[in-house]
Motif scaffolding. Structure first.
Motif, mmCIF file in Angstrom:
data_model
loop_
_atom_site.group_PDB
_atom_site.id
_atom_site.type_symbol
_atom_site.label_atom_id
_atom_site.label_comp_id
_atom_site.label_asym_id
_atom_site.label_seq_id
_atom_site.Cartn_x
_atom_site.Cartn_y
_atom_site.Cartn_z
ATOM 1 N N PRO A 113 -7.215 85.519 84.850
ATOM 2 C CA PRO A 113 -8.615 85.927 84.701
ATOM 3 C C PRO A 113 -9.027 86.825 85.869
ATOM 4 C CG PRO A 113 -8.501 83.702 85.582
ATOM 5 C CD PRO A 113 -7.084 84.163 85.393
ATOM 6 N N PRO A 114 -9.077 88.133 85.692
ATOM 7 C CA PRO A 114 -9.426 89.012 86.797
ATOM 8 C C PRO A 114 -10.923 89.053 87.036
ATOM 9 C CG PRO A 114 -9.043 90.310 84.840
ATOM 10 C CD PRO A 114 -8.765 88.878 84.464
ATOM 11 N N ALA A 115 -11.316 89.402 88.239
ATOM 12 C CA ALA A 115 -12.731 89.511 88.594
ATOM 13 C C ALA A 115 -13.041 90.931 89.038
ATOM 14 C CB ALA A 115 -13.084 88.527 89.702
ATOM 15 N N ILE A 116 -14.313 91.277 88.980
ATOM 16 C CA ILE A 116 -14.835 92.512 89.555
ATOM 17 C C ILE A 116 -16.040 92.109 90.397
ATOM 18 C CG2 ILE A 116 -16.276 92.978 87.518
ATOM 19 C CD1 ILE A 116 -15.777 95.975 88.008
ATOM 20 N N VAL A 117 -16.243 92.776 91.528
ATOM 21 C CA VAL A 117 -17.320 92.382 92.438
ATOM 22 C C VAL A 117 -18.178 93.592 92.765
ATOM 23 C CG1 VAL A 117 -15.813 92.698 94.463
ATOM 24 C CG2 VAL A 117 -17.874 91.276 94.649
ATOM 25 N N VAL A 118 -19.487 93.369 92.813
ATOM 26 C CA VAL A 118 -20.431 94.397 93.248
ATOM 27 C C VAL A 118 -21.390 93.786 94.260
ATOM 28 C CG1 VAL A 118 -20.301 95.795 91.156
ATOM 29 C CG2 VAL A 118 -21.947 93.915 91.280
ATOM 30 N N GLY A 119 -22.025 94.649 95.039
ATOM 31 C CA GLY A 119 -22.932 94.200 96.072
ATOM 32 C C GLY A 119 -24.226 93.646 95.524
ATOM 33 N N PRO A 120 -25.042 93.048 96.393
ATOM 34 C CA PRO A 120 -26.292 92.423 95.944
ATOM 35 C C PRO A 120 -27.327 93.414 95.444
ATOM 36 C CG PRO A 120 -26.112 92.399 98.350
ATOM 37 C CD PRO A 120 -24.792 92.861 97.833
ATOM 38 N N ASN A 121 -27.164 94.698 95.785
ATOM 39 C CA ASN A 121 -28.157 95.697 95.373
ATOM 40 C C ASN A 121 -27.751 96.464 94.124
ATOM 41 O OD1 ASN A 121 -26.035 96.986 96.654
ATOM 42 N ND2 ASN A 121 -27.325 98.552 97.616
ATOM 43 N N VAL A 122 -26.762 95.950 93.397
ATOM 44 C CA VAL A 122 -26.288 96.601 92.174
ATOM 45 C C VAL A 122 -26.790 95.813 90.964
ATOM 46 C CG1 VAL A 122 -24.252 97.231 90.814
ATOM 47 C CG2 VAL A 122 -24.249 97.557 93.299
ATOM 48 N N GLU A 123 -27.332 96.521 89.997
ATOM 49 C CA GLU A 123 -27.789 95.898 88.761
ATOM 50 C C GLU A 123 -27.206 96.625 87.567
ATOM 51 O OE1 GLU A 123 -32.024 95.909 88.737
ATOM 52 O OE2 GLU A 123 -32.236 94.533 90.424
ATOM 53 N N GLY A 124 -27.048 95.884 86.463
ATOM 54 C CA GLY A 124 -26.719 96.509 85.194
ATOM 55 C C GLY A 124 -25.254 96.570 84.824
ATOM 56 N N LEU A 125 -24.351 96.124 85.706
ATOM 57 C CA LEU A 125 -22.931 96.183 85.362
ATOM 58 C C LEU A 125 -22.599 95.102 84.327
ATOM 59 C CD1 LEU A 125 -20.112 97.387 85.881
ATOM 60 C CD2 LEU A 125 -19.784 95.586 87.583
ATOM 61 N N ILE A 126 -21.881 95.484 83.285
ATOM 62 C CA ILE A 126 -21.438 94.551 82.259
ATOM 63 C C ILE A 126 -19.923 94.441 82.354
ATOM 64 C CG2 ILE A 126 -21.364 94.046 79.793
ATOM 65 C CD1 ILE A 126 -23.834 95.881 79.498
ATOM 66 N N ALA A 127 -19.418 93.270 82.750
ATOM 67 C CA ALA A 127 -17.977 93.080 82.920
ATOM 68 C C ALA A 127 -17.283 93.113 81.564
ATOM 69 C CB ALA A 127 -17.699 91.761 83.627
ATOM 70 N N SER A 128 -16.127 93.737 81.525
ATOM 71 C CA SER A 128 -15.370 93.895 80.277
ATOM 72 C C SER A 128 -14.055 93.145 80.355
ATOM 73 C CB SER A 128 -15.080 95.382 80.032
ATOM 74 O OG SER A 128 -14.072 95.559 79.051
#
Length: 569
Positions: free
Chosen positions: A540-555
């Protein structure tokens, strides 16, 4: 994980009509949408409200450089991560899922025999160079894919097309006709369960005919063991997507895209999208924590908790991948002996490897497709770890002093291979424990590893696959189709039976029968007589974004669309 089977079986008129009506209903029910990349278009209905466009910049830490900016000549995730922001396909993939949705096509319908497919196209779409998107442009792309020179037909160059369509007289592609300005009729030469969903893969992005002609898109050449791509692929990729190509700074290791202000769908949430190439995972984490990048893919599982404690957002995807170890008898003829292949696989302690080297939730694989894909055979047991048996088999084969080259990649992190060096070390130790001498061969992912493994230069190597769509053929054909497949099965006695079984299963119109055929094929592949490779794990891979990022939909396909992202100060 969304796991509804997107039925696209050819040869059944009613099924073709279902596909068409499904596409129509998704379009009609749409209330907005993001309009970007393989994760869907404004028709996908799965991404919620579009972001309010800002002048911000989203900087993503990429694990490796793109091999090219022309997705047709690509087979790696780092290239597709960039290209899917620039290009779109006739068929897309729903945001956050694995199902097909309309993208540049509004709907499609197949003929009763499954050989003719009619695609109705989006209106008012232009390419980044101002060229109109229409049926003529669609046909120009299909003809371009089929019209490759000798180098372009090399499996290390047009990997996807060679597997999915093939070249020459045996090609799946029959022809394309623009019957109306916004209607394209595509014919295929035989029924196949993968059409039209195969067109959702990034390699089949629709590109500007004007730009491809001006910059000689098909003029790929070979220089020694490397390939030289034309000016189009290096500097002028031209699609219809929410971002446009701006520049590639090789010295500064950055790819810069800018918002497409003439985009036909909802405008991207940021004005600039920058891919900063940072091969070292620790360096990517440090840059995220320092705020110099806004996100990166495949954070080390041991860092997930601390990243979240630091206010970052770690999004864990459902596994839709496979890591495997391949043995290629073209590269090393001693591997034609099934006893040696059995011994090398019995020597590997996969339970310990998966537990110690892969993320929490990773599972030992029993076959080459995930258990969520139709055709998975639940009766197959994991290949046993038995070092004593491995020694006996090597002795029986007269290979107790076996020496083998084991390849592993550098300068890359993949969803199924988070730390290639540690995976290599674990297998090397297991092989040495049964008396095998291991010669390490490491090559940069985009600097010889992919080309070498695809051209049967590596006797033993690690590779994997994240599915492009919910299809057994998408996994198995990618690995085993063709006389020049990456497992080098052509010298092996079961090769032709394998090829026949792959084609028969793909061409079976009845879904229940096709599923049973894939179950039998998976069992044969894992049998002692065949065993061309060893599936190791699903992770199960992960993707990470910072606290000031909105709207990313993991695929689950690792096919994120960055046009939905906004960054706040």
């Amino acid at each position: 994980m969304i796991n509804r089977k997107f039925a696209a079986a050819a040869g059944v008129a009613a099924m073709a009509l279902v596909l068409s009506s499904c596409a129509q209903s998704q379009r009609d029910d749409d209330t907005g949408g993001d309009g970007g990349g393989d994760a869907g278009s404004e028709t996908d209905g799965g991404s919620g409200e579009a972001p309010e466009p800002t002048d911000g910049t989203f900087v993503f830490g990429a694990a490796g450089a793109p091999t090219t900016f022309d997705p047709f000549y690509a087979s790696d995730g780092e290239t597709f991560r960039v290209s899917r922001q620039i290009f779109q396909n006739l068929v897309g993939i729903e945001a956050g899922g694995t199902e097909g949705v309309p993208e540049l096509a509004t709907d499609w319908e197949g003929s009763e025999d499954g050989l003719t497919w009619t695609f109705n196209l989006q209106e008012g779409v232009t390419f980044h160079d101002g060229t109109d998107f229409n049926a003529e442009a669609v046909c120009a792309n299909f003809e371009r894919w089929a019209d490759q020179n000798e180098v372009g037909q090399n499996p290390a160059v047009a990997y996807y097309y060679g597997n999915d369509f093939g070249f020459g007289d045996d090609s799946l592609y029959g022809g394309c006709e623009a019957t109306e300005e916004l209607t394209a009729e595509i014919t295929i030469t035989r029924p196949t369960g993968k059409f039209p969903m195969v067109l959702s893969q990034s390699a089949y992005a629709i590109q500007s005919p004007t730009a491809m002609e001006e910059y000689n898109a098909n003029d790929v050449k070979a220089e020694g063991e490397a390939f030289v791509y034309p000016e189009y692929a290096e500097e002028h990729p031209t699609g219809t997507g929410p971002f446009k190509f701006e520049s590639y700074d090789n010295a500064g290791a950055t790819v810069t895209l800018v918002r497409n202000d003439d985009y036909w769908g909802d405008a991207a949430g940021v004005a600039n999208l920058v891919f900063k190439i940072i091969p070292d995972e620790n360096a990517r984490r440090q840059e995220l924590e320092a705020g110099t990048i806004n996100g990166y893919d495949l954070p080390n599982p041991v860092d997930w908790a601390s990243l979240e404690e630091g206010g970052n957002q770690v999004m864990i995807r459902d596994p839709f991948n496979i890591l495997y170890l391949a043995l290629n008898s073209v590269a090393d003829p001693q591997l034609e002996d099934p006893l040696i292949r059995q011994a090398l696989y019995h020597a590997i302690d996969r339970e310990t490897l998966v537990q110690n080297q892969l993320p929490e939730g990773a599972e030992v694989a029993t076959q080459f497709i995930p258990n969520t894909v139709s055709g998975y055979n639940s009766s197959i047991e994991p290949y046993a770890y038995d070092p004593d048996l491995a020694k006996d088999l090597l002795a029986e084969a007269g290979a107790s002093d076996l020496t083998i080259d084991l390849w592993y990649p550098t300068e890359v992190t993949r969803p199924y291979l988070p730390d290639p060096q540690r995976i290599y070390d674990a297998v090397k130790a297991d092989w040495e424990a049964v008396g095998v001498t291991v010669n390490p061969v490491s090559k940069p992912w985009s600097g010889g590893y992919i080309d070498g493994t695809q051209q049967s230069q590596a006797p033993a190597f690690f590779l994997g696959w994240t599915g492009d769509l919910n299809s057994a053929d998408n996994f198995l054909c990618a690995f085993f189709c063709g006389d020049d497949n990456q497992f080098g099965t052509e010298p092996l006695p079961f090769h032709q039976e394998l090829q026949d079984a792959l084609r028969a299963a793909d061409g079976e119109p009845d879904e229940e029968t096709r599923t049973a055929m894939y179950e039998e094929l998976n069992a044969n592949i894992m049998s002692e007589d065949w065993l061309p490779g060893l599936p190791i794990s699903h992770s199960p891979p992960a993707i990470v974004v910072g606290p000031n990022v909105e709207g990313l939909i993991a695929s689950p396909l690792t096919a994120e669309d960055f046009s939905t992202v906004t960054v706040t100060e």
